[in-house]
Design a protein around this motif. Structure first.
Motif, short mmCIF file in Angstrom:
data_model
loop_
_atom_site.label_atom_id
_atom_site.label_comp_id
_atom_site.label_asym_id
_atom_site.label_seq_id
_atom_site.Cartn_x
_atom_site.Cartn_y
_atom_site.Cartn_z
N PRO A 26 -11.27 3.71 -6.95
CA PRO A 26 -10.42 2.92 -5.92
C PRO A 26 -10.42 1.41 -6.21
CG PRO A 26 -11.59 4.60 -4.81
CD PRO A 26 -12.13 4.51 -6.01
N SER A 27 -9.26 0.65 -5.94
CA SER A 27 -9.10 -0.66 -6.23
C SER A 27 -7.87 -0.98 -5.08
CB SER A 27 -8.52 -0.97 -7.68
OG SER A 27 -8.15 -2.19 -7.43
N ARG A 28 -7.99 -2.32 -4.65
CA ARG A 28 -6.74 -2.60 -3.55
C ARG A 28 -5.64 -3.07 -4.56
NH1 ARG A 28 -6.67 -8.48 -2.23
NH2 ARG A 28 -7.99 -9.78 -3.87
N VAL A 29 -5.77 -3.09 -6.02
CA VAL A 29 -4.36 -3.07 -6.93
C VAL A 29 -3.88 -1.96 -7.15
CG1 VAL A 29 -3.34 -4.18 -8.90
CG2 VAL A 29 -5.31 -5.53 -7.67
N LEU A 30 -2.65 -1.40 -6.79
CA LEU A 30 -2.01 -0.35 -7.09
C LEU A 30 -1.06 -0.25 -8.05
CD1 LEU A 30 -1.70 0.79 -3.56
CD2 LEU A 30 -3.39 1.58 -4.92
N GLY A 62 11.44 -4.20 -16.82
CA GLY A 62 11.76 -3.44 -18.06
C GLY A 62 10.94 -2.23 -18.25
N LYS A 63 9.88 -2.26 -17.42
CA LYS A 63 8.95 -1.12 -17.65
C LYS A 63 9.13 0.17 -16.64
CE LYS A 63 5.44 -2.83 -20.86
NZ LYS A 63 5.65 -2.15 -22.02
N SER A 64 9.82 -0.23 -15.45
CA SER A 64 10.22 0.40 -14.17
C SER A 64 8.53 0.67 -13.60
CB SER A 64 10.82 1.71 -14.66
OG SER A 64 11.84 1.59 -15.23
N GLN A 65 7.93 -0.61 -14.01
CA GLN A 65 6.82 -0.29 -13.21
C GLN A 65 6.47 -1.64 -12.23
OE1 GLN A 65 3.61 0.04 -16.04
NE2 GLN A 65 4.67 1.62 -17.23
N ALA A 66 5.30 -1.64 -11.38
CA ALA A 66 5.05 -2.62 -10.34
C ALA A 66 3.39 -2.49 -10.07
CB ALA A 66 5.87 -2.67 -9.33
N PHE A 67 2.85 -3.64 -9.79
CA PHE A 67 1.63 -3.76 -9.30
C PHE A 67 1.78 -4.29 -7.79
CE2 PHE A 67 1.38 -3.62 -13.80
CZ PHE A 67 0.41 -2.54 -14.01
N LEU A 68 1.12 -3.51 -7.00
CA LEU A 68 0.90 -4.14 -5.52
C LEU A 68 -0.50 -4.33 -5.40
CD1 LEU A 68 3.20 -4.10 -3.18
CD2 LEU A 68 2.33 -1.88 -2.60
N GLU A 69 -0.77 -5.62 -4.69
CA GLU A 69 -2.01 -5.76 -4.00
C GLU A 69 -2.16 -5.67 -2.71
OE1 GLU A 69 -4.52 -9.30 -5.83
OE2 GLU A 69 -3.87 -9.96 -3.86
N MET A 70 -2.86 -4.89 -2.24
CA MET A 70 -3.32 -5.00 -0.76
C MET A 70 -4.46 -5.72 -0.31
SD MET A 70 -1.12 -2.84 0.05
CE MET A 70 -1.43 -2.06 1.79
N ALA A 71 -4.55 -6.18 1.09
CA ALA A 71 -5.30 -7.11 1.43
C ALA A 71 -6.85 -6.59 1.37
CB ALA A 71 -5.19 -7.46 2.96
N ALA A 75 -7.15 -0.45 2.89
CA ALA A 75 -5.57 -0.22 3.07
C ALA A 75 -5.24 0.45 1.91
CB ALA A 75 -4.91 -1.72 3.19
N ALA A 76 -5.38 0.26 0.74
CA ALA A 76 -5.00 0.79 -0.50
C ALA A 76 -5.44 2.21 -0.59
CB ALA A 76 -5.74 0.22 -2.03
N VAL A 77 -6.62 2.83 -0.14
CA VAL A 77 -7.04 3.97 -0.46
C VAL A 77 -6.25 4.91 0.76
CG1 VAL A 77 -8.95 5.62 0.41
CG2 VAL A 77 -9.31 3.73 -0.86
N ASN A 78 -5.89 4.48 1.85
CA ASN A 78 -5.23 5.04 2.94
C ASN A 78 -3.74 5.26 2.38
OD1 ASN A 78 -6.79 5.21 5.09
ND2 ASN A 78 -6.28 3.23 6.12
N MET A 79 -3.12 4.25 1.50
CA MET A 79 -1.77 4.36 1.08
C MET A 79 -1.83 5.33 -0.09
SD MET A 79 0.33 1.13 -0.29
CE MET A 79 1.81 1.36 -1.51
N VAL A 80 -2.76 5.67 -0.92
CA VAL A 80 -2.94 6.46 -2.11
C VAL A 80 -3.02 7.85 -1.33
CG1 VAL A 80 -4.18 7.33 -3.93
CG2 VAL A 80 -3.48 4.96 -3.92
N ASN A 81 -3.85 8.07 -0.45
CA ASN A 81 -4.02 9.42 0.21
C ASN A 81 -2.82 9.77 0.84
OD1 ASN A 81 -6.61 9.03 -0.52
ND2 ASN A 81 -7.74 8.80 1.40
N TYR A 82 -2.30 8.73 1.37
CA TYR A 82 -0.98 9.22 2.33
C TYR A 82 0.04 9.57 1.43
CZ TYR A 82 3.56 9.04 4.94
OH TYR A 82 4.43 9.42 5.55
N TYR A 83 0.37 8.81 0.24
CA TYR A 83 1.40 9.12 -0.74
C TYR A 83 1.23 10.35 -1.87
CZ TYR A 83 4.21 5.08 1.17
OH TYR A 83 4.80 4.28 2.08
N GLN A 98 -0.76 4.99 -8.21
CA GLN A 98 -2.23 5.29 -8.52
C GLN A 98 -3.00 3.96 -8.53
OE1 GLN A 98 -1.30 7.11 -12.26
NE2 GLN A 98 -1.93 5.23 -13.50
N TYR A 99 -4.34 4.07 -8.54
CA TYR A 99 -5.13 2.86 -8.60
C TYR A 99 -5.00 2.28 -9.84
CZ TYR A 99 -7.58 5.11 -4.48
OH TYR A 99 -7.40 5.55 -3.28
#
Length: 521
Positions: A26-30, A62-71, A75-83, A98-99
Motif C-alpha cells: 500500500p501507498s498513498r499514491v495510486l 498520452g498514456k491514458s494514465q494518472a497518479f492520484l495522491e491521497m492525504a 484513505a488510499a487503502v479504503n479507496m482500493v478496497n472499495y474499487y 492499483q498502488y
C-alpha cells in the motif's frame, strides 16, 4: 532515484504490479489506468473524494494514465478496497486502480500543473465548505455553465425499492441535501434532488453516475435538471424538504415521526440505520472521508469492507433464492364490501408468488398477504402501497407476523383464509423466469398474452368493457398476435380489470395472462 520528477511518467508502475504476484504494498499514491482522454482533472479527483483529502494529481493523457495522491495511506487503502469489487467508471469507461511504487508525488517542476492545482484547491475548498465559485475558478475545474444544484436521477434495473432515506444517505456524502422528490414517469423511477450548492451536485454526479445502489441492480443515471429549485409541498415517503420539517404529509401518508424529523434536521444522520436488503450487498458505501463536512451515517450503506457476497460479485436474484426477512405484508384500508382473498392473490401475484392470504375476520378492511420471500414482499409493497383499489387508497407495510396461520379444523373462517402455495398461477416459480424482467408499476395500459387466434379486437374490448372499464385504445403486437396492449380509462380501472380477467378462459385451452405494461399505446 531522484523523486523530483516521478519515474512514473513512463508508466513503469504498470509492469511492476501486474501479473499474479501479490499487489504492490500500500501507498498513498495510486496509479490509474485506462483513463479516457477527454476526462477533466476534477473528474479524476472525484474518484478519491469520498475517501479523504486528495493532495496531488499527475495526469499522463498520452498514456491514458494518472497518479492520484491521497492525504493518508489509510484513505488510499479504503479507496482500493472499495474499487476492487466495484470498478469505477469515468465517462462510461472502466478505470483500473492499483498502488503506485511512489510514496509521494513531486510535481512542482512539471509543466501544465497550474490547472491541476486549481482543481485541487477547488475540491479542498469545497470540502471545507468555504467556496464561492468564481467564474474563472469554475472554468478551471471543468465546471459547465448552467449546471445548477438540482440533479435528475433515473434508477434503472429497479429489482429492489430505493427509498427516499437511502437516496438521502448516498447523496449526503457530497454535501447538504435540501430537498428530494421521487416519482414514476414513463414507467421509470425518477428522483429530483436539490443540493445547497452547485459544486455538491457536480461532484455527486461525477462520482455516482452509473454506480449501482445494490450489487448488480438499481443503477443511477444522473443528469443536471433544468429546474433551479424544487418546490416540495409534502414531507412523506415520496418527497421531503429538509429545510421545512413543518410541512404536512398529504394524502393520508404517515407523517414523519418526531425522532425521524429530529434526525433529518442534522444533515447526514438518519435515526433508523439502513443496512440494505438481505442478500443485496450495498454497492455504494463510502468510508467516511476524514474531512467531508457530513457526519457519518450510523449503519448507512456499510463502509466497504463489504460483506463477502459483494466482494465475490455474487448477487441474490429476487425470488430465485429465499431471502431471510419478513415476507408477510399487512394490507389495510381495503374496501371490505368488494375485496376477496382471490383478488389480493391476483394483484399481489404481479410482484411475487403469493402463498397465503388472510382477510381479518373481525376487521375486514385489513388483510395479511404472505409472499414467497422478503424481496418479493418489498417489491409488492413498493409498487402497491398508495394505489387506489375499489375506491380506497391501499396501504401495505411489513407485518409483525412471520407467517399466515391457517384456521384450525372446525374454526369459523367464512372462507377468509386461503392457501395458494400450490397454485398453478404463480408467475415466478421458474428460476430466472422472463417474468422477473417484466415487473412494472400499476399503469392504465395492460399487457395481454396467450390470446388464441380466433379472438378478435372486439371480443377483447367487450370483455374489458364488461368489467366497467373504458377502453381508450387497443393494439395487437405486430410480430406476435398472441399478445396485445389495451389502454383503459385510469390506473384504478386497470387494476380492477387485471384482478378480474387474469387467467380468464378465452376458450381453445387458452387462459388470458394480464400484467401491467411499461409502455403506453
Amino acid at each position: 532515484m531522484n523523486n523530483s520528477t516521478p519515474a512514473t511518467a513512463n508508466g513503469n508502475d504498470n509492469r511492476k504490479c501486474k501479473g499474479d504476484r501479490s499487489p504492490c504494498s500500500p501507498s498513498r499514491v495510486l496509479h490509474l489506468r485506462k483513463i479516457p482522454s477527454d476526462v477533466t482533472e476534477a473528474e479524476v479527483i472525484s474518484l478519491g473524494l469520498p475517501f479523504g483529502k486528495v493532495t496531488n494529481l499527475l495526469m499522463l493523457k498520452g498514456k491514458s494514465q494518472a497518479f492520484l495522491e491521497m492525504a493518508s495511506e489509510e484513505a488510499a487503502v479504503n479507496m482500493v478496497n472499495y474499487y476492487t469489487p466495484v470498478t469505477p467508471h469515468l465517462r462510461s469507461q472502466p478505470v483500473y486502480i492499483q498502488y503506485s511504487n511512489h510514496r509521494e508525488l513531486k510535481t512542482d517542476n512539471l509543466p501544465n500543473q497550474a490547472r491541476t492545482q486549481a482543481a485541487l484547491q477547488a475540491v479542498n475548498a469545497m470540502q471545507s465548505g468555504s467556496l464561492a465559485i468564481t467564474g474563472a475558478f469554475a472554468t478551471e475545474v471543468g465546471f459547465l455553465p448552467g449546471q445548477g444544484s438540482v440533479l435528475r436521477i433515473i434508477v434503472e434495473n429497479l429489482f429492489y425499492p430505493v427509498t427516499l432515506e437511502v437516496l438521502y444517505q448516498i447523496f449526503s456524502k457530497f454535501g447538504t441535501v435540501l430537498k428530494i422528490i421521487t416519482f414514476t414517469k414513463n414507467n421509470q423511477f425518477q428522483v429530483l434532488l436539490q443540493y445547497a450548492d452547485p459544486m455538491n451536485a457536480h461532484y455527486a454526479k461525477m462520482a455516482l453516475d452509473g454506480q449501482n445502489v445494490y450489487n448488480a441492480c438499481c443503477t443511477l443515471r444522473i443528469d443536471f435538471s433544468k429546474l433551479t429549485s424544487l418546490n416540495v409541498k409534502y414531507n412523506n415517503d415520496k418527497s421531503r424538504d429538509f429545510t421545512r420539517l413543518d410541512l404536512p404529509s398529504g394524502d393520508g401518508q404517515p407523517s414523519l415521526d418526531p425522532t425521524m424529523a429530529a434526525a433529518f434536521g442534522t444533515p447526514g444522520i438518519i435515526s433508523s440505520p439502513y443496512s440494505g436488503p438481505a442478500g443485496f450487498a450495498p454497492a455504494i458505501g463510502f468510508p467516511q472521508a476524514a474531512n467531508l463536512s457530513v457526519p457519518a451515517v450510523p449503519g448507512a450503506l456499510g463502509p466497504l469492507g463489504m460483506p463477502t457476497s459483494a466482494v465475490s460479485g455474487r448477487m441474490t436474484i429476487p425470488g430465485v433464492t429465499g431471502v431471510p426477512g419478513n415476507s408477510v405484508l399487512l394490507v389495510s384500508n381495503l374496501n371490505s364490501e368488494v375485496i376477496t382473498p382471490h383478488g389480493l392473490f391476483i394483484l399481489f401475484g404481479v410482484y411475487g408468488d403469493v402463498h397465503r392470504v388472510k382477510i381479518m375476520f373481525n376487521k375486514k378492511e385489513n388483510a395479511l398477504v404472505q409472499m414467497a420471500d422478503a424481496t418479493q414482499a418489498q417489491l409488492a409493497m413498493s409498487h402497491l402501497n398508495g394505489q387506489r383499489l375499489y375506491g380506497k387508497i391501499l396501504r401495505a407495510t411489513l407485518s409483525k407476523y412471520q407467517t399466515v396461520q391457517l384456521p384450525r379444523e372446525g374454526q369459523e373462517d367464512q372462507g377468509l383464509t386461503k392457501d395458494y402455495s400450490n397454485s398453478p398461477l404463480h408467475r415466478f416459480k421458474k428460476p430466472g423466469s422472463k417474468n422477473f424482467q417484466n415487473i412494472f408499476p400499476p399503469s392504465a395500459t395492460l399487457h395481454l398474452s396467450n390470446i388464441p387466434p380466433s379472438v378478435t379486437v372486439d371480443d377483447l374490448k367487450n370483455l374489458f368493457a364488461g368489467t366497467g372499464s373504458t377502453v381508450k385504445a387497443f393494439k395487437f403486437f405486430q410480430k406476435d398476435r398472441k399478445m396485445a396492449l389495451i389502454q383503459l380509462g385510469s390506473v384504478e380501472e386497470a387494476v380492477h380489470a387485471l384482478i378480474e380477467l387474469h387467467n380468464h378462459d378465452l376458450g381453445e385451452k387458452h387462459h388470458l395472462r394480464v400484467s401491467f405494461s411499461k409502455s403506453a399505446i
